[in-house]
Design a protein around this motif. Sequence first.
Motif, mmCIF file in Angstrom:
data_model
loop_
_atom_site.group_PDB
_atom_site.id
_atom_site.type_symbol
_atom_site.label_atom_id
_atom_site.label_comp_id
_atom_site.label_asym_id
_atom_site.label_seq_id
_atom_site.Cartn_x
_atom_site.Cartn_y
_atom_site.Cartn_z
ATOM 1 N N LEU A 1 30.871 43.486 30.559
ATOM 2 C CA LEU A 1 30.562 44.675 29.769
ATOM 3 C C LEU A 1 31.718 44.875 28.796
ATOM 4 O O LEU A 1 32.826 45.246 29.206
ATOM 5 C CB LEU A 1 30.400 45.904 30.660
ATOM 6 C CG LEU A 1 29.339 45.831 31.763
ATOM 7 C CD1 LEU A 1 29.274 47.159 32.511
ATOM 8 C CD2 LEU A 1 27.981 45.469 31.197
ATOM 9 N N ALA A 2 31.491 44.578 27.522
ATOM 10 C CA ALA A 2 32.538 44.677 26.500
ATOM 11 C C ALA A 2 32.373 45.997 25.756
ATOM 12 O O ALA A 2 31.386 46.204 25.049
ATOM 13 C CB ALA A 2 32.452 43.507 25.535
ATOM 14 N N SER A 3 33.345 46.889 25.922
ATOM 15 C CA SER A 3 33.212 48.249 25.404
ATOM 16 C C SER A 3 34.311 48.601 24.409
ATOM 17 O O SER A 3 35.420 48.056 24.464
ATOM 18 C CB SER A 3 33.250 49.233 26.580
ATOM 19 O OG SER A 3 33.270 50.571 26.133
ATOM 20 N N ASN A 4 33.974 49.540 23.523
ATOM 21 C CA ASN A 4 35.034 50.175 22.740
ATOM 22 C C ASN A 4 35.890 51.005 23.689
ATOM 23 O O ASN A 4 35.508 51.245 24.835
ATOM 24 C CB ASN A 4 34.445 51.039 21.619
ATOM 25 C CG ASN A 4 33.549 52.159 22.144
ATOM 26 O OD1 ASN A 4 33.066 52.121 23.271
ATOM 27 N ND2 ASN A 4 33.314 53.158 21.319
ATOM 28 N N VAL B 1 27.704 41.892 27.447
ATOM 29 C CA VAL B 1 26.857 43.045 27.142
ATOM 30 C C VAL B 1 27.680 44.046 26.335
ATOM 31 O O VAL B 1 28.646 44.608 26.847
ATOM 32 C CB VAL B 1 26.335 43.709 28.428
ATOM 33 C CG1 VAL B 1 25.413 44.876 28.081
ATOM 34 C CG2 VAL B 1 25.612 42.693 29.308
ATOM 35 N N PRO B 2 27.334 44.277 25.061
ATOM 36 C CA PRO B 2 28.099 45.234 24.246
ATOM 37 C C PRO B 2 27.834 46.669 24.675
ATOM 38 O O PRO B 2 26.692 47.049 24.951
ATOM 39 C CB PRO B 2 27.596 44.970 22.826
ATOM 40 C CG PRO B 2 26.207 44.441 23.021
ATOM 41 C CD PRO B 2 26.244 43.649 24.297
ATOM 42 N N VAL B 3 28.906 47.464 24.727
ATOM 43 C CA VAL B 3 28.818 48.851 25.187
ATOM 44 C C VAL B 3 29.570 49.756 24.226
ATOM 45 O O VAL B 3 30.642 49.401 23.735
ATOM 46 C CB VAL B 3 29.418 49.009 26.605
ATOM 47 C CG1 VAL B 3 29.414 50.471 27.033
ATOM 48 C CG2 VAL B 3 28.665 48.148 27.612
ATOM 49 N N ALA B 4 29.008 50.925 23.959
ATOM 50 C CA ALA B 4 29.684 51.921 23.126
ATOM 51 C C ALA B 4 29.820 53.220 23.889
ATOM 52 O O ALA B 4 28.828 53.809 24.321
ATOM 53 C CB ALA B 4 28.903 52.153 21.839
ATOM 54 N N MET B 5 31.041 53.658 24.075
ATOM 55 C CA MET B 5 31.313 54.967 24.656
ATOM 56 C C MET B 5 31.259 55.989 23.528
ATOM 57 O O MET B 5 31.850 55.792 22.456
ATOM 58 C CB MET B 5 32.679 54.993 25.326
ATOM 59 C CG MET B 5 32.877 53.938 26.410
ATOM 60 S SD MET B 5 31.673 54.043 27.762
ATOM 61 C CE MET B 5 31.999 55.704 28.401
ATOM 62 N N ILE B 6 30.553 57.087 23.771
ATOM 63 C CA ILE B 6 30.349 58.115 22.746
ATOM 64 C C ILE B 6 30.945 59.446 23.207
ATOM 65 O O ILE B 6 30.588 59.972 24.261
ATOM 66 C CB ILE B 6 28.841 58.318 22.457
ATOM 67 C CG1 ILE B 6 28.138 56.977 22.190
ATOM 68 C CG2 ILE B 6 28.657 59.290 21.299
ATOM 69 C CD1 ILE B 6 28.597 56.261 20.953
ATOM 70 N N ILE C 1 29.142 46.141 19.035
ATOM 71 C CA ILE C 1 29.691 47.410 19.517
ATOM 72 C C ILE C 1 29.706 48.438 18.393
ATOM 73 O O ILE C 1 29.339 49.610 18.581
ATOM 74 C CB ILE C 1 31.115 47.208 20.077
ATOM 75 C CG1 ILE C 1 31.077 46.322 21.327
ATOM 76 C CG2 ILE C 1 31.759 48.558 20.403
ATOM 77 C CD1 ILE C 1 32.450 45.943 21.858
ATOM 78 N N ALA C 2 30.125 48.011 17.199
ATOM 79 C CA ALA C 2 30.159 48.919 16.048
ATOM 80 C C ALA C 2 28.773 49.440 15.712
ATOM 81 O O ALA C 2 28.602 50.609 15.343
ATOM 82 C CB ALA C 2 30.766 48.207 14.845
ATOM 83 N N GLY D 1 28.705 53.329 15.844
ATOM 84 C CA GLY D 1 28.795 53.923 14.517
ATOM 85 C C GLY D 1 30.213 54.073 14.022
ATOM 86 O O GLY D 1 30.458 54.744 13.016
ATOM 87 N N GLN D 2 31.178 53.428 14.698
ATOM 88 C CA GLN D 2 32.574 53.536 14.302
ATOM 89 C C GLN D 2 32.876 52.741 13.031
ATOM 90 O O GLN D 2 32.267 51.702 12.765
ATOM 91 C CB GLN D 2 33.486 53.009 15.421
ATOM 92 C CG GLN D 2 33.570 53.861 16.657
ATOM 93 C CD GLN D 2 34.296 53.150 17.765
ATOM 94 O OE1 GLN D 2 33.698 52.354 18.497
ATOM 95 N NE2 GLN D 2 35.591 53.416 17.899
#
Length: 241
Positions: free
Chosen positions: A37-40, A147-152, A204-205, A209-210
């Motif tokens: 899990l690859a996250s920002n 697996v791309p992950v974005a923390m919001i 991820i971007a 939306g970063q």
Amino acid sequence: MYYGLFKHVLLGPPVKAYYRPWVEGADNVPAEGGAILASNHLSFSDSIFLPLVLKRKVVFLGKEEYFTGSGVKGYATKAFMEGVGTIPVHRGGGRASEAALRTGMQVVQGGELLGIYPEGTRSPDGRLYRGKTGVARLAIEAGVPIVPVAMIGTDIAQPIGQRVPSRTDIGVRIGPPIDPSEYSARQDDREALRELTDTVMAAIAGLSGQEIADRDAAQYKRELDKAARIAAEDLGPSSAS
């Protein structure tokens, strides 16, 4: 030892009840088998909220020092790190990056989910920084999907320096897995590693939306620290005389 206790009894229920984190794309996480899990990385609390919204256990890597402290504080730190799914990286006898790679390999080859922050450190300003290629190398060598992950919203809830997250909307967006098989046997090819890493960061971007900052986050932090020291020196006793 403490993971189930923290997630299902001590930490998980009250945190989920108070913050009500939401998740999109949870079905993109494989139901079984190893995966990354690859996250920002916006906040310390990223490692708390991501596992809470998933059914499967997520393992993170942490410095060995987190697990070797003495006294009540040392025990509490160790218990917390184990409770949120962190395992120690033993760095003796080799570089930290190689130790992390070996430990991460054991995790995914054991069929577990490994949480990684490719930026290598928390974003200092909310932008998404260049990913380090270790995530690509690990995925290629282990033959597992990324697996791309974005923390919001975690940076709003808990900015750097704040101990307890504030109440705000916190969410997790998860994208489709990225198959590294086309890069098979190219784990030592720098161009291949950079290409796959950039593909992951772009995904991820797209989820977060970063704004993308095409530079190393750790280097930028060092530049900020240096600028702050220079500014402090300029405002020292000599400038006030």
